[in-house]
Scaffold this motif. Structure first.
Motif, PDB file in Angstrom:
ATOM      1  N   ALA A  68      58.969  21.320  36.896  1.00 47.91           N
ATOM      2  CA  ALA A  68      59.546  21.741  38.174  1.00 47.91           C
ATOM      3  C   ALA A  68      58.513  22.550  38.957  1.00 47.91           C
ATOM      4  CB  ALA A  68      60.796  22.580  37.937  1.00 47.91           C
ATOM      5  N   ASN A  69      58.761  22.710  40.241  1.00 47.05           N
ATOM      6  CA  ASN A  69      57.913  23.578  41.064  1.00 47.05           C
ATOM      7  C   ASN A  69      58.185  25.047  40.763  1.00 47.05           C
ATOM      8  OD1 ASN A  69      56.637  21.534  42.488  1.00 47.05           O
ATOM      9  ND2 ASN A  69      58.121  21.552  44.159  1.00 47.05           N
ATOM     10  N   ASP A  70      57.201  25.874  41.058  1.00 46.19           N
ATOM     11  CA  ASP A  70      57.427  27.312  41.089  1.00 46.19           C
ATOM     12  C   ASP A  70      58.316  27.670  42.275  1.00 46.19           C
ATOM     13  OD1 ASP A  70      55.850  28.342  38.914  1.00 46.19           O
ATOM     14  OD2 ASP A  70      54.055  27.867  40.070  1.00 46.19           O
ATOM     15  N   ILE A  71      59.047  28.758  42.139  1.00 50.07           N
ATOM     16  CA  ILE A  71      59.693  29.382  43.297  1.00 50.07           C
ATOM     17  C   ILE A  71      58.680  30.370  43.862  1.00 50.07           C
ATOM     18  CG2 ILE A  71      61.556  30.861  44.095  1.00 50.07           C
ATOM     19  CD1 ILE A  71      63.352  29.612  42.026  1.00 50.07           C
ATOM     20  N   LEU A  72      58.227  30.137  45.079  1.00 48.64           N
ATOM     21  CA  LEU A  72      57.117  30.902  45.626  1.00 48.64           C
ATOM     22  C   LEU A  72      57.582  32.224  46.228  1.00 48.64           C
ATOM     23  CD1 LEU A  72      55.117  28.007  47.309  1.00 48.64           C
ATOM     24  CD2 LEU A  72      54.743  29.054  45.068  1.00 48.64           C
ATOM     25  N   PRO A  73      56.788  33.290  46.059  1.00 45.72           N
ATOM     26  CA  PRO A  73      57.144  34.597  46.630  1.00 45.72           C
ATOM     27  C   PRO A  73      56.853  34.653  48.117  1.00 45.72           C
ATOM     28  CG  PRO A  73      55.019  34.729  45.549  1.00 45.72           C
ATOM     29  CD  PRO A  73      55.534  33.332  45.291  1.00 45.72           C
ATOM     30  N   THR A  74      57.536  35.577  48.792  1.00 47.84           N
ATOM     31  CA  THR A  74      57.234  35.849  50.199  1.00 47.84           C
ATOM     32  C   THR A  74      56.609  37.237  50.283  1.00 47.84           C
ATOM     33  OG1 THR A  74      59.506  36.642  50.538  1.00 47.84           O
ATOM     34  CG2 THR A  74      59.045  34.343  51.075  1.00 47.84           C
ATOM     35  N   ASN A  75      57.355  38.227  50.762  1.00 50.52           N
ATOM     36  CA  ASN A  75      56.897  39.614  50.826  1.00 50.52           C
ATOM     37  C   ASN A  75      57.868  40.493  50.043  1.00 50.52           C
ATOM     38  OD1 ASN A  75      54.658  39.220  52.780  1.00 50.52           O
ATOM     39  ND2 ASN A  75      56.334  38.597  54.118  1.00 50.52           N
ATOM     40  N   ALA A  99      61.644  35.767  47.968  1.00 49.06           N
ATOM     41  CA  ALA A  99      61.181  34.474  47.462  1.00 49.06           C
ATOM     42  C   ALA A  99      61.678  33.369  48.386  1.00 49.06           C
ATOM     43  CB  ALA A  99      61.692  34.225  46.040  1.00 49.06           C
ATOM     44  N   LEU A 100      60.928  32.299  48.443  1.00 42.91           N
ATOM     45  CA  LEU A 100      61.343  31.144  49.221  1.00 42.91           C
ATOM     46  C   LEU A 100      62.452  30.390  48.494  1.00 42.91           C
ATOM     47  CD1 LEU A 100      57.855  29.758  50.337  1.00 42.91           C
ATOM     48  CD2 LEU A 100      59.489  31.054  51.714  1.00 42.91           C
ATOM     49  N   LYS A 101      63.159  29.571  49.230  1.00 41.45           N
ATOM     50  CA  LYS A 101      64.161  28.701  48.642  1.00 41.45           C
ATOM     51  C   LYS A 101      63.489  27.726  47.680  1.00 41.45           C
ATOM     52  CE  LYS A 101      67.384  25.029  49.991  1.00 41.45           C
ATOM     53  NZ  LYS A 101      67.900  24.229  51.127  1.00 41.45           N
ATOM     54  N   ASN A 102      64.173  27.406  46.598  1.00 42.05           N
ATOM     55  CA  ASN A 102      63.629  26.451  45.639  1.00 42.05           C
ATOM     56  C   ASN A 102      63.453  25.074  46.287  1.00 42.05           C
ATOM     57  OD1 ASN A 102      62.900  25.224  43.125  1.00 42.05           O
ATOM     58  ND2 ASN A 102      65.000  24.512  42.896  1.00 42.05           N
ATOM     59  N   ILE A 103      62.257  24.536  46.194  1.00 43.18           N
ATOM     60  CA  ILE A 103      61.961  23.184  46.665  1.00 43.18           C
ATOM     61  C   ILE A 103      61.755  22.311  45.436  1.00 43.18           C
ATOM     62  CG2 ILE A 103      60.426  21.721  48.021  1.00 43.18           C
ATOM     63  CD1 ILE A 103      61.960  23.754  49.690  1.00 43.18           C
ATOM     64  N   PRO A 104      62.643  21.356  45.163  1.00 45.81           N
ATOM     65  CA  PRO A 104      62.503  20.547  43.949  1.00 45.81           C
ATOM     66  C   PRO A 104      61.170  19.800  43.910  1.00 45.81           C
ATOM     67  CG  PRO A 104      64.667  20.235  44.928  1.00 45.81           C
ATOM     68  CD  PRO A 104      63.859  21.016  45.916  1.00 45.81           C
ATOM     69  N   ASN A 105      60.592  19.699  42.733  1.00 48.43           N
ATOM     70  CA  ASN A 105      59.421  18.859  42.542  1.00 48.43           C
ATOM     71  C   ASN A 105      59.862  17.403  42.680  1.00 48.43           C
ATOM     72  OD1 ASN A 105      57.650  17.058  40.827  1.00 48.43           O
ATOM     73  ND2 ASN A 105      56.461  18.940  40.766  1.00 48.43           N
ATOM     74  N   LEU A 127      62.393  11.219  38.579  1.00 50.97           N
ATOM     75  CA  LEU A 127      62.572  10.773  37.199  1.00 50.97           C
ATOM     76  C   LEU A 127      63.848  11.290  36.544  1.00 50.97           C
ATOM     77  CD1 LEU A 127      58.886  11.247  36.017  1.00 50.97           C
ATOM     78  CD2 LEU A 127      60.033   9.056  36.408  1.00 50.97           C
ATOM     79  N   THR A 128      64.460  12.333  37.127  1.00 54.27           N
ATOM     80  CA  THR A 128      65.599  12.956  36.449  1.00 54.27           C
ATOM     81  C   THR A 128      66.800  13.251  37.352  1.00 54.27           C
ATOM     82  OG1 THR A 128      64.845  15.229  36.827  1.00 54.27           O
ATOM     83  CG2 THR A 128      64.004  14.107  34.848  1.00 54.27           C
ATOM     84  N   GLY A 129      66.577  13.391  38.656  1.00 53.05           N
ATOM     85  CA  GLY A 129      67.662  13.847  39.530  1.00 53.05           C
ATOM     86  C   GLY A 129      67.933  15.338  39.409  1.00 53.05           C
ATOM     87  N   ILE A 130      67.052  16.067  38.728  1.00 54.65           N
ATOM     88  CA  ILE A 130      67.241  17.494  38.494  1.00 54.65           C
ATOM     89  C   ILE A 130      66.518  18.296  39.564  1.00 54.65           C
ATOM     90  CG2 ILE A 130      66.782  19.394  36.888  1.00 54.65           C
ATOM     91  CD1 ILE A 130      69.029  17.506  36.003  1.00 54.65           C
ATOM     92  N   GLU A 131      67.211  19.288  40.125  1.00 53.47           N
ATOM     93  CA  GLU A 131      66.661  20.129  41.183  1.00 53.47           C
ATOM     94  C   GLU A 131      66.497  21.581  40.740  1.00 53.47           C
ATOM     95  OE1 GLU A 131      68.537  19.005  45.155  1.00 53.47           O
ATOM     96  OE2 GLU A 131      69.898  18.012  43.747  1.00 53.47           O
TER      97      GLU A 131
END
Length: 429
Positions: A32-39, A43-49, A55-59
Motif C-alpha cells: 500500500a501507499n504511505d499516508i503522507l504528512p502535511t504540517n 496527514a493527507l487523505k489515504n490515496i490507495p496504491n 490486484l486486490t480491490g483493497i484501499e
C-alpha cells in the motif's frame, strides 16, 4: 469506500493474469501507499496504491499482497496482509477490515495480520527462485519521495543479498493498459458522473461568476454521486486558459470570455478526463467559434484514427499535420511556416504544444508500455487544443475513448460538445 462494492472476480482475474506472466518459482510483493504528512500533526487523505487496488480491490493503508504461485506450501501461494482491527485503532481511526471483509473484497482466502508478514515472507524467500518487487516506473513520475515499496526494495536487498530481484512494474503496465469489461464499465460510470457535472455548470455559468464557484458546482455533483475530482480541476477563464495547468481557479468570468474546463470525476478509483470550452455569456463570437470548430475537427479525426496497431507517436503526428492545416486556415500560421517545420518540431507547436492524449484508468495518466502499438482494450484521452495568448483565449476539447478491434468507441459521446448544442443548453438556463 465511498463507491458501491466491486465484484471480487475482477481482482481474481487480474491476479490470475499476473501469475500467468510470472516465471516459475517467482515471488511477488506489492505494498500500500504511505499516508503522507502535511504540517504539525496533520496527514493527507489515504490515496490507495493503484497496483495494489488493481490486484486486490483493497484501499486500506499498510496492506501487503504476497503472490507465490509455485510455493510448495499451498497456503502461501496467495496471501493478503492487513492491519488487525484492534479496539484502540478503530476508536481513533475508524473501522478496519476484518479477515472476512478482506476476503469478500479481494477474493483472497488466506488473510493474515501485518504482524505475521516478516516470518511468512522469510519462509517464502527461502523457497523462491526470483523475487519481483514493485516501484513507480511511470515515465513522468517525480520520484523525490521514497515510497513504502522503495523502502521494501532496499530492505530486501540488505537482508537477502543473494536473491535475484526483478521488476514487477513492466508486467503490471502490460496488464493494466488493457482494460477488462468490468473496468471499462467503471470508467463509463465515472464518465456519467462527469456528464452530470458538465450539464449542471452549463446552467450555472454566466458573466460575473467566479471560477471557484464553478468548481463548487462540480464538487457538489461529483460527491453526491459517490465520485470525486479525478485530478485538480482546471477552470480557466479568458487568458488563464493559455496556462496549461492553471489551477488557481480564483478569477471572475467576464462577459465575452471563453471558459476552459478540464474537469472530471473518478469512481471506485477509476478515472475519467474531460475538457470543454464554453462561452461565459452563452454565445461564441465568430472568431471563437472558428477556433472551436477547428479543434473539434481535429478531435473527431483523432478519435477515428485511434485504431488497433497504431503507434502513439504516429497518432500524435497525424493530429499535428491536421492542426497545421487548421492553423493556416485561421490565419495563425502561413504555409511557409508549415513547410519549414519538421516532425520533431512542427509549426503547430506554437499554438498546440502538448500531447494529443494518454492512457487513462486507475491513474489519470495511466501506466502503459512505451513504444508499443495500441491494442484492443486500451482507454485513451483525446485532447487537442489551440492557445492564442495574443487574443486572450484558448480552446481545448477532450473525450475518453475505448480502442476495439472494430474501431474506437467514444465513452463521452453523450456529453455535449457541438457549439450549437452548448449554446442551446446555456440559453435554456
Amino acid at each position: 469506500m465511498r463507491h458501491q462494492p466491486i465484484d471480487s472476480s475482477l481482482f481474481v482475474e487480474n491476479r490470475d493474469r499476473l501469475k500467468g506472466l510470472l516465471p516459475p518459482g517467482s515471488l511477488a510483493v506489492v505494498h500500500a501507499n504511505d499516508i503522507l504528512p502535511t504540517n504539525a500533526d496533520g496527514a493527507l487523505k489515504n490515496i490507495p496504491n493503484t497496483d495494489l487496488f488493481y490486484l486486490t480491490g483493497i484501499e486500506q493503508e499498510e496492506s501487503i499482497l504476497l503472490l507465490f504461485p509455485d510455493s510448495p506450501e499451498p497456503t502461501q501461494r496467495e496471501i493478503l496482509f492487513v492491519r488487525e482491527p484492534i479496539e484502540i485503532l478503530e476508536i481513533w481511526e475508524g473501522h478496519k477490515l476484518t479477515k472476512e471483509e478482506a476476503t469478500e473484497a479481494s477474493g483472497i482466502t488466506n488473510i493474515k495480520w501485518i504482524g505475521d508478514f516478516p516470518n511468512i515472507f522469510r519462509n517464502c524467500m527461502l523457497s523462491a527462485e526470483q523475487v519481483f518487487l514493485n516501484q513507480n516506473e511511470h515515465r513522468r513520475a517525480a520520484a523525490e519521495v521514497q515510497t513504502r515499496d522503495d523502502r521494501f526494495v532496499a530492505k530486501c536487498k540488505e537482508q537477502y543479498p543473494l536473491h535475484t530481484y526483478r521488476r514487477l512494474a513492466p508486467l503490471l503496465h502490460q496488464l493494466r493498459a488493457v482494460k477488462l469489461e468490468a473496468e471499462v464499465e467503471l470508467i463509463r460510470h465515472a464518465c456519467g458522473i462527469t456528464k452530470g457535472g458538465f450539464e449542471r455548470l452549463l446552467k450555472f455559468v454566466k458573466p460575473g461568476v467566479y471560477e471557484h464557484e464553478v468548481e463548487a458546482e462540480l464538487s457538489h455533483e461529483f460527491v453526491r454521486n459517490r465520485g470525486a475530482f479525478a485530478y485538480t480541476p482546471i477552470i480557466a477563464s479568458g487568458k488563464n486558459a493559455c496556462g496549461l495547468h492553471y489551477i488557481q481557479n480564483d478569477q471572475i468570468c467576464n462577459d465575452g470570455d471563453l471558459l476552459l474546463l478540464d474537469v472530471a470525476s473518478n469512481y471506485a478509483n477509476y478515472n475519467s478526463d474531460l475538457t470543454r470550452t464554453i462561452p461565459v455569456n452563452g454565445k461564441f463570437t465568430p472568431r471563437q467559434r472558428d477556433v472551436y470548430e477547428a479543434v473539434l475537427r481535429v478531435m473527431r479525426a483523432s478519435i477515428a484514427n485511434a485504431t488497433v496497431g497504431k503507434m502513439h507517436r504516429d497518432w500524435h503526428y497525424e493530429a499535428q499535420l491536421m492542426m497545421n492545416e487548421e492553423l493556416v486556415g485561421l490565419g495563425l500560421l502561413t504555409k511557409e511556416e508549415v513547410a519549414e517545420g519538421t516532425r520533431e518540431n512542427p509549426a503547430c507547436r506554437k499554438y498546440f504544444m502538448h500531447g494529443l492524449g494518454h492512457s487513462i484508468g486507475l491513474d489519470v495518466h495511466d501506466v502503459a508500455p512505451a513504444h508499443v502499438p495500441f491494442s484492443a482494450g486500451w482507454v485513451l484521452t483525446v485532447e487537442p487544443g489551440i492557445y492564442i495568448p495574443e487574443e486572450g483565449f484558448g480552446v481545448r476539447l477532450e473525450n475518453d475513448i475505448l480502442i476495439t478491434e472494430d474501431g474506437p468507441v467514444d465513452l463521452m459521446a453523450d456529453i455535449p460538445v457541438e457549439a450549437d448544442e452548448i449554446e442551446a443548453l446555456m440559453a435554456a438556463r
